[in-house]
Design a protein around this motif. Structure first.
Motif, PDB file in Angstrom:
ATOM      1  N   ILE A   1       0.839  -1.205   0.000  1.00 38.81           N
ATOM      2  CA  ILE A   1       0.000   0.000   0.000  1.00 38.81           C
ATOM      3  C   ILE A   1       0.869   1.248   0.000  1.00 38.81           C
ATOM      4  O   ILE A   1       0.628   2.197  -0.761  1.00 38.81           O
ATOM      5  N   LEU A   2       1.898   1.253   0.836  1.00 40.87           N
ATOM      6  CA  LEU A   2       2.779   2.425   0.928  1.00 40.87           C
ATOM      7  C   LEU A   2       3.574   2.640  -0.356  1.00 40.87           C
ATOM      8  O   LEU A   2       3.909   3.780  -0.703  1.00 40.87           O
ATOM      9  N   ALA A   3       3.869   1.546  -1.057  1.00 40.72           N
ATOM     10  CA  ALA A   3       4.645   1.661  -2.303  1.00 40.72           C
ATOM     11  C   ALA A   3       3.778   2.018  -3.500  1.00 40.72           C
ATOM     12  O   ALA A   3       4.309   2.407  -4.558  1.00 40.72           O
ATOM     13  N   SER A   4       2.467   1.906  -3.358  1.00 38.48           N
ATOM     14  CA  SER A   4       1.584   2.073  -4.522  1.00 38.48           C
ATOM     15  C   SER A   4       1.658   3.464  -5.156  1.00 38.48           C
ATOM     16  O   SER A   4       1.602   3.566  -6.391  1.00 38.48           O
ATOM     17  N   PRO A   5       1.788   4.563  -4.400  1.00 41.16           N
ATOM     18  CA  PRO A   5       1.915   5.863  -5.084  1.00 41.16           C
ATOM     19  C   PRO A   5       3.138   5.945  -5.984  1.00 41.16           C
ATOM     20  O   PRO A   5       3.075   6.512  -7.079  1.00 41.16           O
ATOM     21  N   LEU A   6       4.264   5.366  -5.538  1.00 45.71           N
ATOM     22  CA  LEU A   6       5.473   5.392  -6.357  1.00 45.71           C
ATOM     23  C   LEU A   6       5.278   4.582  -7.633  1.00 45.71           C
ATOM     24  O   LEU A   6       5.675   5.028  -8.727  1.00 45.71           O
ATOM     25  N   HIS A   7       4.663   3.415  -7.513  1.00 45.24           N
ATOM     26  CA  HIS A   7       4.403   2.601  -8.705  1.00 45.24           C
ATOM     27  C   HIS A   7       3.490   3.340  -9.678  1.00 45.24           C
ATOM     28  O   HIS A   7       3.675   3.270 -10.897  1.00 45.24           O
ATOM     29  N   TYR A   8       2.521   4.040  -9.126  1.00 45.94           N
ATOM     30  CA  TYR A   8       1.584   4.760  -9.988  1.00 45.94           C
ATOM     31  C   TYR A   8       2.256   5.945 -10.676  1.00 45.94           C
ATOM     32  O   TYR A   8       2.127   6.145 -11.890  1.00 45.94           O
ATOM     33  N   ILE A   9       2.991   6.725  -9.918  1.00 48.37           N
ATOM     34  CA  ILE A   9       3.624   7.923 -10.484  1.00 48.37           C
ATOM     35  C   ILE A   9       4.684   7.550 -11.510  1.00 48.37           C
ATOM     36  O   ILE A   9       4.789   8.175 -12.575  1.00 48.37           O
ATOM     37  N   SER A  10       5.461   6.510 -11.216  1.00 48.11           N
ATOM     38  CA  SER A  10       6.600   6.184 -12.079  1.00 48.11           C
ATOM     39  C   SER A  10       6.194   5.393 -13.321  1.00 48.11           C
ATOM     40  O   SER A  10       6.761   5.595 -14.406  1.00 48.11           O
ATOM     41  N   ARG A  11       5.211   4.483 -13.177  1.00 45.44           N
ATOM     42  CA  ARG A  11       4.897   3.599 -14.303  1.00 45.44           C
ATOM     43  C   ARG A  11       3.410   3.469 -14.617  1.00 45.44           C
ATOM     44  O   ARG A  11       3.038   2.747 -15.529  1.00 45.44           O
ATOM     45  N   ARG A  12       2.571   4.182 -13.861  1.00 43.02           N
ATOM     46  CA  ARG A  12       1.119   4.012 -13.980  1.00 43.02           C
ATOM     47  C   ARG A  12       0.739   2.541 -13.830  1.00 43.02           C
ATOM     48  O   ARG A  12      -0.024   1.982 -14.606  1.00 43.02           O
ATOM     49  N   LYS A  13       1.317   1.919 -12.795  1.00 42.35           N
ATOM     50  CA  LYS A  13       1.043   0.523 -12.484  1.00 42.35           C
ATOM     51  C   LYS A  13       0.644   0.416 -11.018  1.00 42.35           C
ATOM     52  O   LYS A  13       0.722   1.373 -10.254  1.00 42.35           O
ATOM     53  N   GLY A  14       0.213  -0.784 -10.635  1.00 41.13           N
ATOM     54  CA  GLY A  14      -0.070  -1.040  -9.231  1.00 41.13           C
ATOM     55  C   GLY A  14      -1.519  -0.847  -8.866  1.00 41.13           C
ATOM     56  O   GLY A  14      -2.385  -0.595  -9.709  1.00 41.13           O
ATOM     57  N   MET A  15      -1.789  -0.962  -7.563  1.00 39.36           N
ATOM     58  CA  MET A  15      -3.172  -1.015  -7.093  1.00 39.36           C
ATOM     59  C   MET A  15      -3.933   0.296  -7.270  1.00 39.36           C
ATOM     60  O   MET A  15      -5.166   0.297  -7.284  1.00 39.36           O
ATOM     61  N   LEU A  16      -3.230   1.420  -7.445  1.00 35.67           N
ATOM     62  CA  LEU A  16      -3.945   2.683  -7.643  1.00 35.67           C
ATOM     63  C   LEU A  16      -4.565   2.785  -9.036  1.00 35.67           C
ATOM     64  O   LEU A  16      -5.363   3.693  -9.292  1.00 35.67           O
ATOM     65  N   THR A  17      -4.212   1.876  -9.933  1.00 32.85           N
ATOM     66  CA  THR A  17      -4.822   1.888 -11.272  1.00 32.85           C
ATOM     67  C   THR A  17      -6.169   1.176 -11.294  1.00 32.85           C
ATOM     68  O   THR A  17      -6.874   1.227 -12.303  1.00 32.85           O
TER      69      THR A  17
END
Length: 533
Positions: A321-337
């Motif tokens: 959960i804590l890593a999800s913003p970084l995944h989203y910002i950097s690659r538009r991937k992860g649970m925030l998509t």
């Protein structure tokens, strides 16, 4: 505003209204005003797909209507979420791109709505669409403004659902808007590189610099101004003050299946007896206004699971959960998509007429059995809705000052609960397949004690909600209850007034209503321009 006089005034910056604003302002000699009661759609909660859960019930983005108590749902008042702000309900929806079954539109044509068959509307859908998936050009367009794409990073459990549905007997379907709707698959979405792509971003933002297009936000439309049976403008409230806007040409209502009939009723246009009973003057007795309300009634199965493959709030899942913003910002991937209802499909119960009569929305995370937005833990859920309900409700005036009541009359026709009961049984059968073996947990709703048809029906009366697809309250047609004509969506008996949104649908389509509402906006714009010529 430098002047309050416009050639066209559009009420509602939602799915249809934004299309209209784009098309009608293309002529630089015509001044167009687009009025929206809400505000900006620039919030990160709007733009990031997973933010959708925070939008429901937030008065900045959601009108948060409720029905009157529903006798056949144990007296419950049912939430009716509708978008408030630029983009309308396309700002708070799940971004799923579905048009409905081809025969839905042929049904409209058979009811006397000439020019609304699937053959007639398909080219309009294609003109609006910019398909990024490479799907069949017979059914899809690539030059329109509306981006349609694959989801960026679906949860693996969503693919598990599709595989289990295939094992259960449904075909895998990679295009629910193609030759066949039946089947299960991952939904395509209206997104731009993993961000929400609503009607405002698609149709208004690219032309926002047009000097002849004025977008007015935080403006509540109170009533239409009429000279006899001719609309000359309307009254809005903005910053606590009333303002009058004048229309040299036409006013077009695109406030949705709740807002458009409510504005007509507030202006004295509607069923005469109901208006009088509410203490309102009758300007024009039009019996169909507010009638013919239809929506997709929905039942849920939700299961707790210990598997962290699923989305969920838990201590072990905290690093992800804590890593999800970084995944989203950097690659538009992860649970925030996630749009939460990543997969789904269409099935036929034993009551189907040859086309699917239920739709599934699969959630690769735990849906609260207590109605909470967020619940601790992991799991998965499925929503099942009746695509063509026979129960028909109404929106009626309440008191003299523009208030109204929404009475869906869900399950008034017993056929709807029979169809939904069968749909729940199909959904359970999918979950029973071996693909879910390593995800198994406790079924929280309906629960293991709910097995017979009567028990499922009673569960649905206690828990069923909707998937927020109200339509039909200003229906087009040729019968005595029609509010607008099929050719130009002009309000019967009133000059210079049209309605263009989901309220004009004579029947409910078999699928999500966002894309069809945009198609209706495009059809209305073409009718206005044709009349001008």
């Amino acid at each position: 505003m430098s002047t309050s006089t416009f050639d066209y005034i559009i009420v509602g910056a939602g799915s249809a209204g934004c299309v209209l604003a784009n098309r009608l302002s293309a002529d630089a000699t015509k001044r167009v005003c687009l009025i929206e009661a809400g505000g900006s759609d620039k919030s990160l909660r709007v733009q990031v797909p997973a933010g959708i859960l925070s939008l429901y019930g937030d008065r900045h983005f959601d009108y948060g209507y409720k029905s009157v108590p529903q006798p056949d749902l144990n007296g419950r008042c049912i939430p009716i979420n509708r978008g408030r702000g630029l983009g309308g309900s396309s700002t708070i929806n799940s971004m799923i791109y579905i048009r409905g079954h081809a025969s839905d539109y042929d049904d409209w044509a058979a009811l006397g709505c000439d020019g609304w068959s699937f053959e007639s509307v398909l080219p309009v859908f294609k003109d609006l669409e910019r398909n990024l998936v490479g799907q069949d050009p017979q059914f899809h367009g690539t030059e329109g403004e509306l981006l349609v794409d694959r989801q960026r990073d679906p949860n693996p459990v969503s693919h598990t659902f599709v595989q289990a549905a295939v094992t259960q007997g449904l075909p895998e379907n990679s295009d629910f808007n193609g030759a066949e709707q039946l089947g299960a698959g991952i939904y395509n979405v209206t997104q731009d590189r993993g961000t929400r792509f609503n009607s405002h971003r698609a149709f208004v933002e690219p032309v926002a610099e047009r000097p002849n297009l004025v977008v007015v936000t935080h403006a509540e439309t109170r009533r239409l101004i009429l000279d006899g049976h001719r609309v000359t403008g309307l009254v809005i409230t903005r910053r606590g003050h009333e303002e009058t806007l004048t229309a040299r040409g036409e006013v077009i209502l695109s406030a949705g299946a709740i807002g458009s009939p409510a504005l007509l009723l507030a202006s004295g246009i509607g069923p005469g007896a109901a208006l009088k009973a509410a203490g309102r003057d009758v300007v024009h007795d039009l019996p169909g206004v507010g009638q013919n309300l239809r929506d997709h009634i929905d039942g849920m199965i939700t299961t707790r699971s210990s598997s962290r493959k699923t989305l969920g709030l838990s201590v072990p899942n905290l690093p992800a959960i804590l890593a999800s913003p970084l995944h989203y910002i950097s690659r538009r991937k992860g649970m925030l998509t996630t749009n939460y209802v990543e997969a789904g499909g269409f099935a036929c119960t034993k009551y189907a007429d040859g086309r699917p009569d239920v739709q599934f929305h699969f959630v690769p995370g735990y849906r609260s059995h207590r109605g909470r937005i967020v619940e601790y833990g992991h799991g998965y859920a499925i929503h099942t809705c009746v695509l063509r309900p026979k129960s028909i409700g109404e929106l009626r005036p309440y008191g003299p000052d523009g208030a109204f009541e929404i009475d869906n009359r869900f399950f008034q026709d017993d056929q709807d609960i029979r169809v939904l009961t069968e749909g729940i049984k199909i959904a359970r059968s999918i979950f029973a397949q071996p693909e879910f073996d390593d995800l198994r947990g406790r079924e929280m709703l309906p629960g293991s004690g709910v097995q017979t048809d009567d028990e499922i029906a009673e569960y649905l009366r206690r828990e069923a909600l909707t998937v927020f697809h109200p339509v039909g309250t200003c229906k087009m047609g040729v019968d005595d209850m029609a509010v607008v004509d099929p050719k130009g969506l002009k309000v019967t008996g009133i000059e210079n007034l049209r309605v263009a949104d989901a309220s004009i649908m004579p029947t409910l389509i078999g699928g999500n209503t966002n894309a069809p509402s945009m198609m209706i906006g495009e059809r209305a714009a073409r009718a206005v321009l044709a009349d001008r010529r």
